[in-house]
Design a protein around this motif. Structure first.
Motif, PDB file in Angstrom:
ATOM      1  N   GLU A 124     -22.703  41.247 -64.425  1.00  0.00           N
ATOM      2  CA  GLU A 124     -23.041  40.901 -63.040  1.00  0.00           C
ATOM      3  C   GLU A 124     -22.025  41.498 -62.077  1.00  0.00           C
ATOM      4  OE1 GLU A 124     -23.834  36.867 -60.353  1.00  0.00           O
ATOM      5  OE2 GLU A 124     -23.573  36.719 -62.535  1.00  0.00           O
ATOM      6  N   LEU A 125     -20.773  41.460 -62.481  1.00  0.00           N
ATOM      7  CA  LEU A 125     -19.692  41.988 -61.642  1.00  0.00           C
ATOM      8  C   LEU A 125     -19.864  43.482 -61.403  1.00  0.00           C
ATOM      9  CD1 LEU A 125     -16.858  41.393 -60.338  1.00  0.00           C
ATOM     10  CD2 LEU A 125     -15.889  42.078 -62.533  1.00  0.00           C
ATOM     11  N   LEU A 126     -20.219  44.217 -62.447  1.00  0.00           N
ATOM     12  CA  LEU A 126     -20.361  45.665 -62.330  1.00  0.00           C
ATOM     13  C   LEU A 126     -21.516  46.057 -61.404  1.00  0.00           C
ATOM     14  CD1 LEU A 126     -19.716  46.701 -66.049  1.00  0.00           C
ATOM     15  CD2 LEU A 126     -18.148  46.889 -64.107  1.00  0.00           C
ATOM     16  N   GLN A 127     -22.485  45.149 -61.245  1.00  0.00           N
ATOM     17  CA  GLN A 127     -23.622  45.413 -60.367  1.00  0.00           C
ATOM     18  C   GLN A 127     -23.408  44.866 -58.953  1.00  0.00           C
ATOM     19  OE1 GLN A 127     -26.159  47.303 -61.427  1.00  0.00           O
ATOM     20  NE2 GLN A 127     -25.100  47.446 -63.412  1.00  0.00           N
ATOM     21  N   SER A 128     -22.266  44.242 -58.716  1.00  0.00           N
ATOM     22  CA  SER A 128     -22.008  43.602 -57.428  1.00  0.00           C
ATOM     23  C   SER A 128     -21.594  44.612 -56.369  1.00  0.00           C
ATOM     24  CB  SER A 128     -20.912  42.547 -57.579  1.00  0.00           C
ATOM     25  OG  SER A 128     -19.642  43.165 -57.750  1.00  0.00           O
ATOM     26  N   ASP A 129     -21.447  44.116 -55.134  1.00  0.00           N
ATOM     27  CA  ASP A 129     -21.039  44.963 -54.011  1.00  0.00           C
ATOM     28  C   ASP A 129     -19.543  44.869 -53.733  1.00  0.00           C
ATOM     29  OD1 ASP A 129     -23.654  45.832 -53.523  1.00  0.00           O
ATOM     30  OD2 ASP A 129     -24.102  44.035 -52.352  1.00  0.00           O
TER      31      ASP A 129
ATOM     32  N   ASN B  36     -19.427  38.275 -50.760  1.00  0.00           N
ATOM     33  CA  ASN B  36     -19.222  38.284 -52.216  1.00  0.00           C
ATOM     34  C   ASN B  36     -18.647  36.956 -52.724  1.00  0.00           C
ATOM     35  OD1 ASN B  36     -19.899  41.136 -52.941  1.00  0.00           O
ATOM     36  ND2 ASN B  36     -18.238  41.576 -51.501  1.00  0.00           N
ATOM     37  N   GLU B  37     -18.828  35.901 -51.917  1.00  0.00           N
ATOM     38  CA  GLU B  37     -18.212  34.615 -52.272  1.00  0.00           C
ATOM     39  C   GLU B  37     -18.678  34.101 -53.636  1.00  0.00           C
ATOM     40  OE1 GLU B  37     -18.293  34.825 -47.756  1.00  0.00           O
ATOM     41  OE2 GLU B  37     -19.700  35.234 -49.408  1.00  0.00           O
ATOM     42  N   ARG B  38     -19.971  34.245 -53.914  1.00  0.00           N
ATOM     43  CA  ARG B  38     -20.516  33.661 -55.132  1.00  0.00           C
ATOM     44  C   ARG B  38     -19.913  34.303 -56.388  1.00  0.00           C
ATOM     45  NH1 ARG B  38     -24.144  34.797 -58.846  1.00  0.00           N
ATOM     46  NH2 ARG B  38     -24.585  36.784 -57.838  1.00  0.00           N
ATOM     47  N   ILE B  39     -19.855  35.631 -56.428  1.00  0.00           N
ATOM     48  CA  ILE B  39     -19.351  36.315 -57.604  1.00  0.00           C
ATOM     49  C   ILE B  39     -17.851  36.075 -57.777  1.00  0.00           C
ATOM     50  CG2 ILE B  39     -18.915  38.514 -56.428  1.00  0.00           C
ATOM     51  CD1 ILE B  39     -20.282  38.154 -59.988  1.00  0.00           C
ATOM     52  N   ILE B  40     -17.115  36.015 -56.674  1.00  0.00           N
ATOM     53  CA  ILE B  40     -15.676  35.747 -56.768  1.00  0.00           C
ATOM     54  C   ILE B  40     -15.445  34.326 -57.272  1.00  0.00           C
ATOM     55  CG2 ILE B  40     -13.533  35.511 -55.462  1.00  0.00           C
ATOM     56  CD1 ILE B  40     -14.464  37.757 -53.656  1.00  0.00           C
ATOM     57  N   LYS B  41     -16.241  33.382 -56.772  1.00  0.00           N
ATOM     58  CA  LYS B  41     -16.089  31.998 -57.212  1.00  0.00           C
ATOM     59  C   LYS B  41     -16.375  31.865 -58.704  1.00  0.00           C
ATOM     60  CE  LYS B  41     -17.580  27.280 -56.206  1.00  0.00           C
ATOM     61  NZ  LYS B  41     -18.396  26.410 -55.333  1.00  0.00           N
ATOM     62  N   LYS B  42     -17.413  32.551 -59.199  1.00  0.00           N
ATOM     63  CA  LYS B  42     -17.728  32.493 -60.625  1.00  0.00           C
ATOM     64  C   LYS B  42     -16.584  33.070 -61.459  1.00  0.00           C
ATOM     65  CE  LYS B  42     -21.848  33.221 -62.219  1.00  0.00           C
ATOM     66  NZ  LYS B  42     -23.181  33.796 -62.520  1.00  0.00           N
ATOM     67  N   PHE B  43     -15.968  34.138 -60.973  1.00  0.00           N
ATOM     68  CA  PHE B  43     -14.828  34.716 -61.677  1.00  0.00           C
ATOM     69  C   PHE B  43     -13.680  33.711 -61.751  1.00  0.00           C
ATOM     70  CE2 PHE B  43     -10.681  36.758 -61.405  1.00  0.00           C
ATOM     71  CZ  PHE B  43     -10.692  37.559 -62.538  1.00  0.00           C
ATOM     72  N   MET B  44     -13.382  33.060 -60.626  1.00  0.00           N
ATOM     73  CA  MET B  44     -12.285  32.099 -60.596  1.00  0.00           C
ATOM     74  C   MET B  44     -12.570  30.905 -61.515  1.00  0.00           C
ATOM     75  SD  MET B  44     -10.035  33.472 -58.773  1.00  0.00           S
ATOM     76  CE  MET B  44     -10.020  34.921 -57.713  1.00  0.00           C
ATOM     77  N   GLU B  45     -13.825  30.507 -61.593  1.00  0.00           N
ATOM     78  CA  GLU B  45     -14.177  29.387 -62.461  1.00  0.00           C
ATOM     79  C   GLU B  45     -13.992  29.750 -63.939  1.00  0.00           C
ATOM     80  OE1 GLU B  45     -18.125  28.646 -61.014  1.00  0.00           O
ATOM     81  OE2 GLU B  45     -17.487  26.888 -59.876  1.00  0.00           O
ATOM     82  N   ILE B  46     -14.377  30.972 -64.287  1.00  0.00           N
ATOM     83  CA  ILE B  46     -14.193  31.431 -65.667  1.00  0.00           C
ATOM     84  C   ILE B  46     -12.718  31.383 -66.051  1.00  0.00           C
ATOM     85  CG2 ILE B  46     -14.117  33.562 -67.034  1.00  0.00           C
ATOM     86  CD1 ILE B  46     -16.783  32.449 -67.320  1.00  0.00           C
ATOM     87  N   VAL B  47     -11.870  31.905 -65.164  1.00  0.00           N
ATOM     88  CA  VAL B  47     -10.430  31.915 -65.446  1.00  0.00           C
ATOM     89  C   VAL B  47      -9.882  30.484 -65.477  1.00  0.00           C
ATOM     90  CG1 VAL B  47      -8.179  32.704 -64.641  1.00  0.00           C
ATOM     91  CG2 VAL B  47     -10.156  34.217 -64.450  1.00  0.00           C
ATOM     92  N   GLY B  48     -10.362  29.649 -64.561  1.00  0.00           N
ATOM     93  CA  GLY B  48      -9.887  28.271 -64.521  1.00  0.00           C
ATOM     94  C   GLY B  48     -10.216  27.501 -65.779  1.00  0.00           C
ATOM     95  N   HIS B  49     -11.401  27.715 -66.331  1.00  0.00           N
ATOM     96  CA  HIS B  49     -11.763  27.011 -67.558  1.00  0.00           C
ATOM     97  C   HIS B  49     -10.995  27.518 -68.762  1.00  0.00           C
ATOM     98  CE1 HIS B  49     -14.735  24.417 -65.903  1.00  0.00           C
ATOM     99  NE2 HIS B  49     -15.466  25.404 -65.434  1.00  0.00           N
TER     100      HIS B  49
END
Length: 247
Positions: A143-148, A204-217
């Motif tokens: 998803e990240l690679l397809q993001s803006d 790009n808030e949604r994709i950044i938030k998902k990244f931060m959640e992955i790292v947080g978990h």
């Protein structure tokens, strides 16, 4: 059924396979048959035998999780190591197979049972949690690679996701130490690049938030292996305070 990590089981299967080889044949042919490489290709031979040595080392690391007298598990592993150290590929197989006596094989089989009981990576529910979490990382990477996102931030996040995936996979073998070191590196990098990430946040808030959640978990996992089940759902991201525009 979920695959589990039991390196002693993997080693024992190789050794039981090679013990079926003709004792009068060469050691080279015996190992070639057991490890599925061409006996005429020395690069394959060296690579395959190096893999066995690495597997023995993983067994030794896993045995550290077993309480009590670890010599019961380390002694047969030492026999296997001695066999490889003294290996002459041109000698007949029986010159090496004597290392794999009944007591050594019995000790390895007892080690299989002990690892299943005490080694974190061999417990199905924990292996399943890691497997599911790595799958989440892979999906987010696509998803990240397809993001803006700007290329700079996209590259930064991609490298961190790859490192996190590798660390989570190795946790089943080496425990959480490598994961903790990886997270420390990621946190420091994100903090240093927080300005660039903030600038990339609008839209790009949604994709950044998902990244931060992955790292947080992943941090939750490093804080306590027993919390692995928490990785299957999202919770409040640990790093969002660093990225103000995503809150």
């Amino acid at each position: 059924m979920d695959e589990t990590e039991n390196p002693i089981k993997d080693l024992c299967e190789i050794l039981e396979n090679i013990l079926e080889h003709s004792s009068g044949d060469s050691c080279l042919n015996a190992w070639a048959s057991a490890l599925d490489f061409k006996s005429t290709n020395m690069y394959q031979a060296v690579t395959a035998l190096a893999g066995v040595i690495s597997l023995v080392e993983r067994c030794e690391a896993a045995a550290q999780h077993i309480p009590g007298d670890r010599e019961l598990f380390l002694k047969p592993l030492k026999r296997v190591k001695d066999m490889i150290i003294n290996l002459n590929l041109n000698s007949p197989w029986h010159s090496s197979s004597s290392y794999l006596d009944a007591a050594t094989i019995a000790g390895l089989k007892y080690g299989i049972y002990a690892i299943d009981q005490f080694y974190p990576g061999a417990q199905p529910e924990k292996s399943s949690a890691i497997k599911d979490y790595v799958a989440k990382i892979d999906a987010l990477l696509e998803e990240l690679l397809q993001s803006d996102l700007p290329d700079e931030v996209k590259d930064l996040f991609s490298r961190h996701l790859h490192a996190l995936s590798v660390a989570l996979t190795s946790i089943r073998i080496n425990g959480i130490e490598n994961l903790e070191a990886t997270l420390d590196s990621i946190y420091g990098s994100l903090y240093r690049r927080s300005e660039s990430i903030n600038e990339a946040s609008p839209g790009n808030e949604r994709i950044i938030k998902k990244f931060m959640e992955i790292v947080g978990h992943a941090n939750e996992l490093a804080s306590g292996w027993e919390n692995a089940s928490a990785l299957l759902t999202y919770s409040a991201p640990l790093l969002l305070p660093l990225i103000k525009t995503v809150v």
